[in-house]
Design an enzyme around this catalytic site. Structure first.
Site, mmCIF file in Angstrom:
data_model
loop_
_atom_site.group_PDB
_atom_site.id
_atom_site.type_symbol
_atom_site.label_atom_id
_atom_site.label_comp_id
_atom_site.label_asym_id
_atom_site.label_seq_id
_atom_site.Cartn_x
_atom_site.Cartn_y
_atom_site.Cartn_z
ATOM 1 N N HIS A 1 -10.276 -15.516 9.342
ATOM 2 C CA HIS A 1 -11.059 -14.131 9.615
ATOM 3 C C HIS A 1 -10.122 -13.018 8.595
ATOM 4 O O HIS A 1 -9.052 -13.740 8.430
ATOM 5 C CB HIS A 1 -11.322 -13.343 10.653
ATOM 6 C CG HIS A 1 -9.686 -12.893 11.493
ATOM 7 N ND1 HIS A 1 -8.961 -13.773 11.749
ATOM 8 C CD2 HIS A 1 -9.660 -11.917 12.266
ATOM 9 C CE1 HIS A 1 -7.354 -12.725 12.566
ATOM 10 N NE2 HIS A 1 -8.647 -12.242 12.716
ATOM 11 N N HIS B 1 -9.610 -10.040 7.827
ATOM 12 C CA HIS B 1 -8.358 -9.552 8.589
ATOM 13 C C HIS B 1 -6.438 -8.925 7.578
ATOM 14 O O HIS B 1 -6.435 -10.215 6.961
ATOM 15 C CB HIS B 1 -7.869 -9.580 10.152
ATOM 16 C CG HIS B 1 -8.887 -7.891 10.378
ATOM 17 N ND1 HIS B 1 -8.872 -8.532 12.100
ATOM 18 C CD2 HIS B 1 -10.198 -7.727 10.266
ATOM 19 C CE1 HIS B 1 -9.551 -7.918 12.335
ATOM 20 N NE2 HIS B 1 -10.499 -6.843 12.023
ATOM 21 N N ASP C 1 -4.248 -9.115 7.311
ATOM 22 C CA ASP C 1 -2.990 -9.376 8.441
ATOM 23 C C ASP C 1 -3.300 -11.247 8.408
ATOM 24 O O ASP C 1 -2.010 -11.764 8.822
ATOM 25 C CB ASP C 1 -2.216 -9.261 9.440
ATOM 26 C CG ASP C 1 -3.612 -9.297 10.415
ATOM 27 O OD1 ASP C 1 -4.674 -9.134 10.118
ATOM 28 O OD2 ASP C 1 -3.756 -9.615 12.237
HETATM 29 ZN ZN ZN Z 1 -4.242 -10.203 13.431
HETATM 30 ZN ZN ZN Z 2 -7.717 -10.114 12.995
#
Ligand code: ZN
Ligand code: ZN
Length: 287
Positions: free
Chosen positions: A60, A62, A64
């Site tokens: 996904h 994000h 990080d």
């Molecule tokens: Zn994460």
């Molecule tokens: Zn995440």
């Protein structure tokens, strides 16, 4: 046996636990899942561990998990596959990604984010869950891209795959995979009943509910808890079981009784008089 190695990114934090787990699956060629943040030393470690890379996957978008993906692809000369990432090949739900004898299936698992995908290796029962299931604690659902209704469906979908081992985006490997997913479902059910109990006593703002429900948690998790509480309230509102009375998401919120469609008797969303299929049928009849 499926060879899986973790390379831990040096980005520890509230959301990331010890850091992001970058997974190297198989070898010569390998598949790399979630290169993580764009940290050259980390990407060099992953490249060393991964050897020849057949494909790079992203769970996904994000910060990080994703920023290292394209730089890593450049570094090792392999394609990136993601559900939603500019510059990557678009991954479809159910798509199989191959590298040598290795075959991973993309399972669209929205909820933590709308673009979230998990990767499943049926032979070994290995499930790479990104942030949908983490090794310790719970997944964070932050509306509106995070959606609890979708998330619960995704958990059930993952449970139905019959996974044996979970390789999460953060925290330790989970060997009792199905039990962990059931625990997650039970946890959300318990939270929901806590919210309903709080609302049964009268109108409550999110801050008031967090104060009571998260009484045992350190104060610094409260902003996260408030977002998670909102995710629960939006689900209940969708089911007609709660209603926002204030001007903002903060509330106050009140409990409400689900309404039924005046045409077919099924439960309707929010304050509508008719369910969506009856509304559509009536619109078409008018034409
Ligand atoms: Zn994460
Ligand atoms: Zn995440």
């Amino acid at each position: 046996m499926l060879a899986v190695t973790r390379v831990l990114a040096p980005n520890p934090g509230v959301y990331t636990l010890e850091g992001t787990n970058t997974w190297v699956v198989g070898s010569e060629p390998s598949i790399v899942i979630d290169p993580g943040p764009d940290l050259p030393a980390h990407l060099a470690d992953v490249a060393r561990e991964a050897g020849r890379v057949g494909a790079i996957l992203v769970t996904h978008d994000h910060p990080d998990h994703t920023p290292g993906a394209l730089p890593f692809a450049e570094m090792v000369g392999a394609p990136v596959y993601a559900y939603r990432l500019a510059g990557a090949q678009e991954l479809r739900a159910g798509q199989r990604v191959r590298a040598g004898a290795l075959n991973l299936t993309a399972i669209h698992t929205p909820g933590h984010t709308s673009d979230h995908v998990a990767f499943f290796e049926p032979g070994s029962g290995a499930l790479f869950t990104g942030d949908a299931v983490v090794g310790r604690g719970t997944s964070f659902i932050d509306p509106p891209d995070g959606n609890l209704v979708q998330y619960l469906r995704s958990l059930t979908r993952m449970e139905e795959l019959g996974p044996r081992t979970i390789y999460p985006g953060h925290g330790p490997v989970v060997v009792r995979a199905k039990e962990k997913i059931r625990e997650y479902l039970a946890h959300r059910e318990e939270r929901e009943s806590q919210v309903l109990t709080a609302l049964a006593d009268g109108p409550r703002t999110i801050a008031e509910m967090v104060e009571v429900i998260y009484v045992d948690h350190p104060k610094d998790v409260r902003p996260l808890a408030a977002r998670s509480m909102l995710a629960h309230l939006l689900k209940l509102a969708d089911e007609g079981r709660a209603e926002r009375t204030g001007k903002t998401d903060e509330g106050p919120w009140i409990s409400s009784t689900p309404r039924t469609c005046q045409r077919c008797g099924r439960t309707v969303k929010g304050k509508a008089r008719y369910c969506s299929s009856c509304s559509l049928a009536m619109l078409q009849a008018e034409r």
